[in-house]
Design an enzyme around this catalytic site. Structure first.
Site, mmCIF file in Angstrom:
data_model
loop_
_atom_site.group_PDB
_atom_site.id
_atom_site.type_symbol
_atom_site.label_atom_id
_atom_site.label_comp_id
_atom_site.label_asym_id
_atom_site.label_seq_id
_atom_site.Cartn_x
_atom_site.Cartn_y
_atom_site.Cartn_z
ATOM 1 N N HIS A 1 -2.616 -50.339 -17.042
ATOM 2 C CA HIS A 1 -3.983 -50.111 -16.550
ATOM 3 C C HIS A 1 -4.861 -51.352 -16.678
ATOM 4 C CE1 HIS A 1 -2.703 -45.936 -17.191
ATOM 5 N NE2 HIS A 1 -3.730 -45.526 -16.496
ATOM 6 N N GLU B 1 -0.533 -41.068 -3.647
ATOM 7 C CA GLU B 1 -0.989 -42.340 -3.071
ATOM 8 C C GLU B 1 -0.226 -42.716 -1.815
ATOM 9 O OE1 GLU B 1 -0.464 -41.871 -6.320
ATOM 10 O OE2 GLU B 1 -2.322 -42.419 -7.369
#
Lengths: 345, 336
Positions: free
Chosen positions: A135, A66
Site C-alpha cells: 500500500h 478492478e
C-alpha cells in the site's frame, strides 16, 4: 491563470474533486467509477461531495472488481464517453493491469489511430505512513514505461486542478497519480506546501511542461510529487549551508519535459534526481539518461546522483521505512555529496 | 458433527482471546495519533504512535475464525486477508511475535517488515496479505502441494464478501473444483466492503450460490454463531481430507468497528453497530456452555484472567522489544 489571482487555498484533494466536478458539469460524457467513491467520497477524498451533486449514475460505486470496471472504462471510452476510473491504491493495479497495458494503452495504436480512448485513471501513491509493501508504492515508472499512457503526478493543489482538467479533456488515456501524503487529508500528516492558492475558475496546465519551482545555481534537483515538497524543504536547508539548489517539478512523466531538465542542468552542472519510486529501471535512470545523451552540450561538474528507494519493498517498521524512502535530510546529504564530488578528470 | 465439550470450550476461550486482543489494540493503536500531539489541523494521524499504519480489526467476526480453525492441525494452511488477527489467533500464530510485528519490532514475525496486514508464521502455516481476493488461489497452491505430497492436509482461504467479486476468486474456485483440491473458501459476509453494502456490490444475495457454477458444495451459514460455523466447516474439512474436493462456505457475520480504525463511518447507520453487538456471539456461546454445565462464574473468571495475562504479556513484549536497525531494510529482498 496565475495563482496570485485568488487568496483561496485548497488542499490537493479539494482541488482534484473540484476539477472533476467542473468537468462533469461541462461535459455530460464524463463519469466516475471506483470503490468507495460515493458516500465515502473516495478513500483519499478525490470525489468528496460529487455523489450529492451528480448522483449514482455518474458517480458509480463499483464492486471490488478492478478488471471489470477498468475494462468497462476501456469499452466506454471507445464508444465516446469519457470515463474516470479510480484504483484506490496504485498497488492494486496488479489485479487489472492487463486492461491497462494491453488494451487501454495499445488499442489506439493497433487500430491505426481509428479509435481513441479518452479515459483517466486516478490512483493514490506513496508511503511515509507505515502502510507497508502492498500500500505504499509509487510505480509511476511502470506506467510511463508502457507506450500509449500519459502519466501525470502533481505536487500541489494548483497544479492538480489544472492537470486534472487537462487530463479529462485529453483524448488519450491518462494515469493521474496523487501522493497520499500531499492530499491534505485530515487523518494523515502531510507537507503543507502542497496546499496552496487555487483559482475558482477553470484552467488547464499543459502536459510536458516542467515547473522550475525554485531557482538555483549550484545544482539541479529533478523530482516530482511529494518529493517536490521534500526537495523544497531540503533546498531551504541547503541555502543555510550556502548551497543554491534549483528544483524542477516534472509534473508529468509522459510527456517528459527534457528541455527544461537540460536547460537547468546546463546552468548548474550538477544533477540530483530525487525519486520515491524504486531506484533501478525507472525515473531516475531515465532522467540520468537525458544528461548522458547530451554530454556533448553540457559542462558537468560532477557525476549524476540518484536518490530513490534502494530496490527493496517498502518496509512497515518506522525506522526501516524512513531509511528506505528518501527524506528531506537524505536529499540534503545527497546534495552535499554532489557538491563535494570531484570534477571530471 | 456436534462439537465436543473440549472443542466448545476451545472456541469460547479463543473468541475471548481474539476479542480482548483487539480491544486492547483499539487503545494501543490510538496512542499518539490524536491532537494535540499531531500536525496542526489534523483530527487523526495514521502514521503516528507505537502502532502506525492501517489497522483492520475483526470484533464481531470471531465465530468464523474459531468455527473453522477448530478442525485444523498445524499442518493445515490458512491464508487470511487484510483483517487477519482473528484467523491468526485461532490458527495458533505466536501472539508475542505477532504483536511485535505490529509494533514494527525486530522480534516480530517478519522482523518488522510486514506489519499487521502481512503476517507470516510458517510454524503453523499461516499467511495473509493486503490485496483483496489474492489469498484464494494461494490456498489452492497449498492444497495442491498437500495433494502432490500425499498428505491429508487442507487449506483454508478466508476473505470478505467483497473479495468474491474479484476475478481471482472465480478463477480459484474453478481451478480447485477442476483439480479436486482439498481447500475451503470461507467468505466472511459482514455486509460491508469498506463503505459499500453487499447489496450494491454483489449480484447474488448469497455467495454460496456461486458454488454451483463451479460444481462444488456451497453452504450459507446464516447465524453469526461458532457452533453453526463449526458444523458447516466440519463436513467441508472432512470432505477435503477424503480427497473429494473443495467447498465454498459463506458466513453471515458482523463488523462492530469501522473498516479500519479511524474510519469515520459516515456511510453507516449510527445505530447499526450497537444493535449488532446485542447479538454478540461470545456471551451466546458462554450461555450455552453454562447450560451444559461446562462453565460457571469461577471457571469463566479463570479463563479470562489467563487470557488477560497472555495478552498483556504480548503487548509488553511488542512494546519493549527493540526496533530493527535501519539498514535491515536492505536485507531479505531475496532468500539467499
Amino acid at each position: 491563470m496565475t495563482n496570485e489571482s485568488t487568496s483561496r487555498t485548497l488542499t490537493m484533494a479539494q482541488a482534484i474533486s473540484e476539477a472533476i466536478g467542473m468537468e462533469m458539469e461541462r461535459d455530460s460524457r464524463v463519469f466516475y467509477m471506483g470503490e468507495d467513491v460515493g458516500k465515502y467520497g473516495g478513500i483519499f477524498s478525490a470525489t468528496t461531495g460529487l455523489l450529492d451533486k451528480f448522483g449514482p449514475e455518474r458517480i458509480m460505486e463499483t464492486p471490488i472488481s478492478e478488471t471489470g470496471f477498468l475494462g468497462t472504462a476501456v469499452g466506454a471510452a471507445a464508444e465516446g464517453l469519457r470515463p474516470i476510473a479510480e484504483i484506490m491504491f496504485v498497488d492494486f493495479f496488479g489485479v487489472c493491469f492487463d486492461q491497462i497495458y494491453n488494451h487501454l494503452a495499445k488499442n489506439t495504436y493497433m487500430s491505426g489511430g481509428a479509435l481513441k480512448f479518452p479515459a483517466v485513471i486516478t490512483t493514490g501513491i506513496g508511503g511515509g505512513y507505515n502502510d507497508a509493501a502492498q500500500h505504499s508504492q509509487c510505480l509511476y515508472s511502470i506506467f510511463a514505461h508502457v507506450p500509449g499512457l500519459k502519466v501525470v503526478v502533481p505536487s500541489n493543489a494548483y497544479d492538480a486542478k489544472g492537470l486534472m482538467i487537462e487530463a479529462i479533456r485529453d483524448d488519450n488515456p491518462v494515469i493521474f497519480m496523487y501522493h497520499k501524503g500531499i492530499m491534505g487529508l485530515s487523518w494523515m500528516s502531510y507537507f503543507e506546501g502542497s496546499t496552496n492558492a487555487v483559482p475558482e475558475e477553470s484552467y488547464t496546465i499543459p502536459f510536458g511542461k516542467a515547473n522550475v519551482i525554485r531557482q538555483g545555481t549550484d545544482l539541479t534537483i529533478v523530482t516530482l510529487s511529494q518529493m517536490v515538497q521534500k526537495s523544497l524543504l531540503a533546498a531551504d536547508k541547503l541555502a543555510e549551508l550556502g548551497i543554491s539548489a534549483e528544483v524542477v517539478d516534472l509534473r508529468t512523466l509522459v510527456p517528459l519535459d527534457k528541455a527544461t531538465v537540460l536547460k537547468s542542468v546546463a546552468k548548474t552542472g550538477r544533477l540530483l534526481v530525487a525519486d520515491e519510486d524504486y531506484l533501478s529501471f525507472g525515473l531516475s535512470g531515465e532522467i540520468s539518461s537525458i544528461v548522458a545523451e547530451n554530454l556533448d552540450t553540457l559542462q558537468m561538474k560532477a557525476p549524476v546522483l540518484r536518490l530513490a528507494v534502494p530496490d527493496v519493498p517498502i518496509p512497515f517498521s518506522r525506522p526501516l521505512e524512513q531509511f528506505a524512502i528518501p527524506q528531506v535530510d537524505s536529499i540534503v546529504d545527497s546534495a552535499r555529496q554532489l557538491m563535494n564530488a570531484k570534477a571530471f578528470k | 458433527m456436534e462439537p465436543s465439550s473440549e472443542k466448545l470450550l476451545w472456541m469460547y476461550k479463543t473468541m475471548i482471546e481474539i476479542r480482548e486482543y483487539e480491544e486492547a489494540m483499539v487503545k494501543v493503536y490510538l496512542e499518539g495519533k490524536l491532537p494535540p500531539k499531531i500536525q496542526k489541523g489534523l483530527a487523526f494521524d495514521i502514521g503516528a504512535g507505537p502502532v502506525p499504519g492501517e489497522m483492520h480489526l475483526a470484533a464481531g467476526q470471531e465465530p468464523v475464525a474459531v468455527g473453522v480453525c477448530a478442525h485444523l492441525h498445524a499442518e493445515d494452511s490458512v491464508v487470511g486477508a487484510h483483517r487477519p488477527h482473528h484467523f491468526a489467533i485461532a490458527k495458533g500464530v505466536r501472539l508475542n511475535e505477532m504483536t511485535a510485528e505490529m509494533f514494527g519490532k525486530v522480534t516480530g514475525l517478519g522482523r518488522g517488515k510486514g506489519g499487521h496486514m502481512h503476517l507470516f508464521d510458517p510454524k503453523v502455516k499461516f499467511s495473509c496479505g493486503g490485496i483483496v481476493g489474492a489469498g484464494a488461489p494461494q490456498a489452492c497452491g497449498a492444497a495442491l502441494a498437500a495433494k502432490k505430497m500425499g498428505k491429508d492436509w487442507v487449506a483454508i482461504a478466508f476473505f470478505g464478501e467483497g473479495a468474491a467479486n474479484q476475478g481471482a476468486f472465480h478463477e480459484a474456485l474453478n481451478l480447485a473444483s477442476l483439480w479436486k483440491l482439498p481447500v475451503l473458501f470461507v467468505v466472511e459476509d459482514n455486509s460491508w466492503g469498506i463503505s459499500v453494502p453487499k447489496s450494491m456490490s454483489t449480484s447474488v444475495a448469497s455467495n454460496a450460490d456461486r458454488a454451483a457454477a463451479y460444481a462444488m458444495p456451497g453452504i450459507r451459514v446464516d447465524r453469526n454463531d461458532a457452533v453453526d460455523v463449526y458444523m458447516a466447516a466440519g463436513e467441508a474439512v472432512a470432505r477435503a481430507r477424503r480427497g473429494e474436493g473443495p467447498t465454498l462456505i459463506e458466513v453471515k457475520t458482523d463488523r462492530y468497528l469501522g473498516h479500519f480504525q479511524g474510519d469515520p463511518e459516515a456511510y453507516r447507520p449510527k445505530d447499526e453497530a450497537p444493535t449488532l453487538r446485542k447479538d454478540d456471539p461470545i456471551p451466546a456461546l458462554g450461555a450455552m456452555l453454562r447450560s451444559r454445565g461446562l462453565l460457571n462464574d469461577e471457571t469463566d473468571a479463570g479463563i479470562r484472567a489467563e487470557i488477560a495475562a497472555r495478552i498483556e504479556a504480548a503487548y509488553e513484549f511488542g512494546r519493549s522489544s527493540p526496533y530493527p536497525e535501519a539498514s535491515e531494510a536492505l536485507q531479505h529482498v531475496f532468500s539467499s
